[in-house]
Design a protein around this motif. Structure first.
Motif, PDB file in Angstrom:
ATOM      1  N   ASP A  79      95.332 -21.941 170.919  1.00  0.00           N
ATOM      2  CA  ASP A  79      96.391 -22.167 169.933  1.00  0.00           C
ATOM      3  C   ASP A  79      95.975 -23.215 168.894  1.00  0.00           C
ATOM      4  O   ASP A  79      96.715 -24.141 168.574  1.00  0.00           O
ATOM      5  N   VAL A  80      94.742 -23.045 168.388  1.00  0.00           N
ATOM      6  CA  VAL A  80      94.197 -23.936 167.365  1.00  0.00           C
ATOM      7  C   VAL A  80      94.119 -23.173 166.053  1.00  0.00           C
ATOM      8  O   VAL A  80      93.594 -22.057 166.009  1.00  0.00           O
ATOM      9  N   GLU A  81      94.643 -23.739 164.995  1.00  0.00           N
ATOM     10  CA  GLU A  81      94.607 -23.127 163.672  1.00  0.00           C
ATOM     11  C   GLU A  81      93.165 -23.178 163.147  1.00  0.00           C
ATOM     12  O   GLU A  81      92.603 -24.245 162.960  1.00  0.00           O
ATOM     13  N   SER A  82      92.570 -22.003 162.918  1.00  0.00           N
ATOM     14  CA  SER A  82      91.145 -21.936 162.588  1.00  0.00           C
ATOM     15  C   SER A  82      90.794 -22.573 161.252  1.00  0.00           C
ATOM     16  O   SER A  82      89.668 -23.022 161.059  1.00  0.00           O
ATOM     17  N   ASN A  83      91.737 -22.629 160.320  1.00  0.00           N
ATOM     18  CA  ASN A  83      91.400 -23.224 159.016  1.00  0.00           C
ATOM     19  C   ASN A  83      91.574 -24.738 159.009  1.00  0.00           C
ATOM     20  O   ASN A  83      91.442 -25.370 157.971  1.00  0.00           O
ATOM     21  N   SER A  84      91.826 -25.323 160.183  1.00  0.00           N
ATOM     22  CA  SER A  84      92.007 -26.772 160.225  1.00  0.00           C
ATOM     23  C   SER A  84      90.930 -27.486 161.044  1.00  0.00           C
ATOM     24  O   SER A  84      91.041 -28.675 161.282  1.00  0.00           O
ATOM     25  N   PHE A  98      86.672 -30.380 165.688  1.00  0.00           N
ATOM     26  CA  PHE A  98      86.973 -31.540 164.866  1.00  0.00           C
ATOM     27  C   PHE A  98      87.994 -31.151 163.820  1.00  0.00           C
ATOM     28  O   PHE A  98      87.832 -30.115 163.153  1.00  0.00           O
ATOM     29  N   GLY A  99      89.014 -31.965 163.654  1.00  0.00           N
ATOM     30  CA  GLY A  99      89.998 -31.717 162.605  1.00  0.00           C
ATOM     31  C   GLY A  99      89.371 -31.923 161.253  1.00  0.00           C
ATOM     32  O   GLY A  99      88.675 -32.912 161.013  1.00  0.00           O
ATOM     33  N   ALA A 100      89.584 -30.949 160.370  1.00  0.00           N
ATOM     34  CA  ALA A 100      89.056 -31.040 159.011  1.00  0.00           C
ATOM     35  C   ALA A 100      89.905 -32.032 158.217  1.00  0.00           C
ATOM     36  O   ALA A 100      91.132 -32.015 158.288  1.00  0.00           O
ATOM     37  N   VAL A 101      89.241 -32.903 157.482  1.00  0.00           N
ATOM     38  CA  VAL A 101      89.920 -33.909 156.682  1.00  0.00           C
ATOM     39  C   VAL A 101      89.494 -33.754 155.237  1.00  0.00           C
ATOM     40  O   VAL A 101      88.306 -33.779 154.936  1.00  0.00           O
ATOM     41  N   ALA A 102      90.465 -33.598 154.370  1.00  0.00           N
ATOM     42  CA  ALA A 102      90.159 -33.489 152.936  1.00  0.00           C
ATOM     43  C   ALA A 102      90.120 -34.901 152.351  1.00  0.00           C
ATOM     44  O   ALA A 102      90.788 -35.803 152.799  1.00  0.00           O
ATOM     45  N   GLY A 103      89.323 -35.046 151.343  1.00  0.00           N
ATOM     46  CA  GLY A 103      89.240 -36.353 150.695  1.00  0.00           C
ATOM     47  C   GLY A 103      87.925 -36.520 149.983  1.00  0.00           C
ATOM     48  O   GLY A 103      87.115 -35.611 149.933  1.00  0.00           O
ATOM     49  N   GLY A 104      87.720 -37.687 149.497  1.00  0.00           N
ATOM     50  CA  GLY A 104      86.473 -37.862 148.780  1.00  0.00           C
ATOM     51  C   GLY A 104      86.113 -39.260 148.557  1.00  0.00           C
ATOM     52  O   GLY A 104      86.365 -40.247 149.043  1.00  0.00           O
TER      53      GLY A 104
END
Length: 75
Positions: free
Chosen positions: A35-40, A69-75
């Motif tokens: 139950d893990v969201e693949s795009n995250s 690993f949880g994807a993190v947006a940023g820069g």
């Protein structure tokens, strides 16, 4: 002779938690089972980053060590 089909299970270690899944389970199917969201998430299998475009065609292997690993947006 026993006509019942027995499904073999694979043992995986996902983020240090043991899971059992049916043999032939793809990495994409594993995420659905968990139950893990693949795009995250990003996925590492046995120390190797697995590109998202290969998740559907890559099957889990017995005793694999998988890290999500949880994807993190940023820069």
């Amino acid at each position: 002779m026993n006509n019942q089909q027995t499904e073999s299970l694979l043992t995986l270690l996902v983020n240090d938690i043991r899971h059992q899944v049916p043999s032939g389970t793809s990495l994409s199917q594993l995420l659905t089972i968990l139950d893990v969201e693949s795009n995250s998430v990003a996925l590492v299998c046995n120390g190797q980053v697995v590109p998202k475009n290969l998740w559907q065609s890559t099957c889990c292997e017995d005793n694999a060590q998988i890290e999500l690993f949880g994807a993190v947006a940023g820069g």
